[in-house]
Design an enzyme around this catalytic site. Structure first.
Site, PDB file in Angstrom:
ATOM      1  N   GLY A 231       0.757  -1.247   0.000  1.00 10.06           N
ATOM      2  CA  GLY A 231       0.000   0.000   0.000  1.00 10.06           C
ATOM      3  C   GLY A 231       0.785   1.294   0.000  1.00 10.06           C
ATOM      4  O   GLY A 231       0.223   2.350   0.305  1.00 10.06           O
ATOM      5  N   ASP A 251      -4.885  -6.825  -4.748  1.00  7.81           N
ATOM      6  CA  ASP A 251      -3.600  -7.513  -4.945  1.00  7.81           C
ATOM      7  C   ASP A 251      -3.879  -9.009  -4.900  1.00  7.81           C
ATOM      8  O   ASP A 251      -4.826  -9.444  -4.249  1.00  7.81           O
ATOM      9  CB  ASP A 251      -2.576  -7.150  -3.853  1.00  7.81           C
ATOM     10  N   CYS A 351       8.704  -0.239 -11.565  1.00  3.65           N
ATOM     11  CA  CYS A 351       9.996   0.211 -11.044  1.00  3.65           C
ATOM     12  C   CYS A 351      11.093  -0.574 -11.774  1.00  3.65           C
ATOM     13  O   CYS A 351      12.050  -1.033 -11.167  1.00  3.65           O
ATOM     14  CB  CYS A 351      10.086   0.059  -9.530  1.00  3.65           C
TER      15      CYS A 351
HETATM   16  C1  LIG Z   1       5.234  -3.323  -7.698  1.00  3.28           C
HETATM   17  S1  LIG Z   1       4.346  -4.266  -6.562  1.00  3.28           S
HETATM   18  C2  LIG Z   1       3.223  -3.123  -5.880  1.00  3.28           C
HETATM   19  C3  LIG Z   1       3.803  -2.148  -4.887  1.00  3.28           C
HETATM   20  C4  LIG Z   1       2.759  -1.253  -4.262  1.00  3.28           C
HETATM   21  N1  LIG Z   1       1.910  -0.635  -5.245  1.00  3.28           N
HETATM   22  C5  LIG Z   1       3.400  -0.180  -3.389  1.00  3.28           C
HETATM   23  O1  LIG Z   1       3.378   0.991  -3.761  1.00  3.28           O
HETATM   24  O2  LIG Z   1       3.905  -0.530  -2.317  1.00  3.28           O
HETATM   25  C6  LIG Z   1       3.343  -5.271  -7.579  1.00  3.28           C
HETATM   26  C7  LIG Z   1       2.266  -6.040  -6.864  1.00  3.28           C
HETATM   27  O3  LIG Z   1       1.482  -6.720  -7.856  1.00  3.28           O
HETATM   28  C8  LIG Z   1       0.940  -7.862  -7.246  1.00  3.28           C
HETATM   29  N2  LIG Z   1       0.433  -8.748  -8.317  1.00  3.28           N
HETATM   30  C9  LIG Z   1       1.060  -9.747  -8.971  1.00  3.28           C
HETATM   31  N3  LIG Z   1       0.246 -10.290  -9.893  1.00  3.28           N
HETATM   32  C10 LIG Z   1      -0.912  -9.606  -9.846  1.00  3.28           C
HETATM   33  C11 LIG Z   1      -2.151  -9.710 -10.562  1.00  3.28           C
HETATM   34  N4  LIG Z   1      -2.321 -10.622 -11.516  1.00  3.28           N
HETATM   35  N5  LIG Z   1      -3.153  -8.854 -10.249  1.00  3.28           N
HETATM   36  C12 LIG Z   1      -2.972  -7.923  -9.269  1.00  3.28           C
HETATM   37  N6  LIG Z   1      -1.826  -7.786  -8.548  1.00  3.28           N
HETATM   38  C13 LIG Z   1      -0.807  -8.608  -8.837  1.00  3.28           C
HETATM   39  C14 LIG Z   1       2.085  -8.399  -6.419  1.00  3.28           C
HETATM   40  O4  LIG Z   1       1.607  -9.235  -5.372  1.00  3.28           O
HETATM   41  C15 LIG Z   1       2.725  -7.102  -5.905  1.00  3.28           C
HETATM   42  O5  LIG Z   1       2.275  -6.794  -4.619  1.00  3.28           O
END
Ligand SMILES: C[S@@+](CC[C@H](N)C(=O)[O-])C[C@H]1O[C@@H](n2cnc3c(N)ncnc32)[C@H](O)[C@@H]1O
Length: 422
Positions: A231, A251, A351
């Site tokens: 989050g 998520d 990122c």
């Molecule tokens: C870059 S991270 C997000 C970081 C978060 N937005 C933050 O600001 O702290 C990407 C996220 O996508 C989730 N994820 C992976 N596959 C997904 C899917 N098919 N649908 C939604 N979320 C997914 C992962 O569990 C992970 O938490």
């Protein structure tokens, strides 16, 4: 702890992390959980050693071709931080001689990989993008990241937060680009700092703050943070909405969403609805199709823009994992786009530093979705009062956000924005 025991433990931890079967931070955290008697200084030494070995792996492995003892011990010796006399009191005579010889290797004796410490496939991909800037980029990726905070406008203003942090004895400055950012010097522990404990500030890299600003969520809107994780961006978006409207935090990892709960409690937000989804085509998403004002897709990616914090990623990612991520990114973006109502805003972010996960995904999405109109990021950042907005963008007319550690002092970030046509 005796220096000899601390070095032995560092070598064992380097060996465990260099299996690369789990993220380095998880391996280190598990080691600390299983060894609760370790004090803060010992923990810092262990983690600094491991991270130095990950950052400078190619250089250290080259030096470790000579010397005695296990390879892991040699890497740990090279990465051991702080006072040389303390380290030397843990070494045998031959090890001391070897360490002194290592310190005498001249700059011009290093080959390029020993300087940039990147796998060749990644070095090539980055060189192709930044050309002459490659050495500066590689050097920036070897530095630890600064500690950035975001001011929670629900609770305070930046000037007041700066004053509160300085009052608590921290060295704090406004960040150059984000109007909500504060950069701290060093790595202070924040848990007991009042401004942090009471939710006036939250930890968030300046680049990550800019992504939330790009979404520009407003009071009373319906907003989705599609890949919310723990989050980081959800909290920034919820505050921008002034704790009104409805903000869904989706998520696929319920565990990551759990990490959001204590942060939500500190933040004072009550407009956030965390939802663990099975996958990007989950039924619960379909029910919201066409109803949402703004969607952020902070997609799962290689994370190669965050090597300052997670240097293990350069050794854990490969061209194959990147290709798999790119396919997933495309699928998630396509699904998330269905949520938007006419006139709604879609932000795709990663990122990663790689074109394959960034411009290539954005362009493929654009071609397949003529009902989405590209919006130039530069103008949106200017509207959000981000200083130097144009310098943060790339592509025609400032189409994309492109943050680079060596140019902007942030992690590497990418973003593209579209408006769903009415
Ligand atoms: C870059 S991270 C997000 C970081 C978060 N937005 C933050 O600001 O702290 C990407 C996220 O996508 C989730 N994820 C992976 N596959 C997904 C899917 N098919 N649908 C939604 N979320 C997914 C992962 O569990 C992970 O938490």
């Amino acid at each position: 702890m005796h220096p000899k025991a601390l070095l032995d433990e560092s070598a064992a931890l380097v060996e465990a992390v260099f299996r690369f079967d789990h993220p380095a931070d998880a391996v280190v955290a598990r080691h600390f959980r299983e060894n609760r008697s370790l004090g803060p200084r010992e923990r810092a030494t262990l983690s600094d050693t491991v991270y130095a070995a990950l950052r400078e792996r190619l250089k250290f492995e080259w030096l470790a071709r000579s010397g005695s003892g296990s390879k892991w011990r040699r890497l740990a010796i090279l990465g051991f931080p702080g006072d040389r006399d303390f380290l030397k009191s843990a070494l045998s005579e031959p090890e001391k001689v070897w360490l002194d010889a290592c310190a005498k290797v001249r700059e011009d004796e290093w080959l390029a990989p020993h300087r940039h410490n990147l796998p060749e496939w990644l070095a090539e991909a980055l060189r192709a993008q930044v050309g002459e800037g490659f050495d500066a980029l590689a050097a920036a990726l070897l530095e630890p990241a600064p500690l950035d905070l975001r001011v929670n406008l629900l609770k305070t203003k930046r000037e007041a937060a700066l004053a509160a942090l300085r009052e608590a004895g921290l060295k704090a400055e406004a960040t150059p680009h984000s109007p909500l950012g504060i950069r701290l010097q060093g790595k202070p522990t924040l848990a007991k700092v009042p401004a942090f404990a009471n939710g006036e500030v939250e930890v968030q890299d300046e680049g990550s703050q800019l992504l939330a600003l790009l979404l520009d969520a407003r009071r009373g809107e319906m907003v989705v943070d599609f890949c919310a994780g723990a989050g980081g961006k959800t909290l920034a978006i919820g505050a921008a909405m002034r704790n009104s409207g409805r903000l869904y935090a989706f998520d696929t990892s319920a565990h990551r969403l759990d990490g959001l709960k204590p942060r939500l409690a500190r933040s004072g937000l009550s407009n956030v609805h965390p939802v663990a989804i099975a996958h990007e085509r989950d039924e619960r998403i379909k029910r919201l199709a066409g109803k949402i004002d703004r969607v952020l897709v902070d997609a799962p990616c290689s994370g190669l823009g965050t090597l300052r914090r997670s240097p293990d990623l350069k050794w854990r990612q490969t061209p194959q994992t990147v290709a798999a991520q790119a396919a997933l990114q495309q699928a998630i973006l396509t699904s998330a786009a269905r949520l938007l109502k006419p006139g709604g805003r879609l932000v795709y972010a990663t990122c990663s530093l790689l074109v394959d996960e960034n411009e290539a995904v954005a362009e493929a999405f654009g071609q397949a979705h003529p009902d989405f109109e590209p919006e130039a990021v530069a103008g949106l950042l200017q509207a959000a009062k981000v200083s130097g907005a144009e310098s943060l963008c790339a592509g025609e007319g400032g189409r994309f956000l492109r943050l680079w550690p060596h140019r902007h002092g942030t992690d590497g970030f990418f973003a593209a924005v579209w408006r769903k046509k009415a």
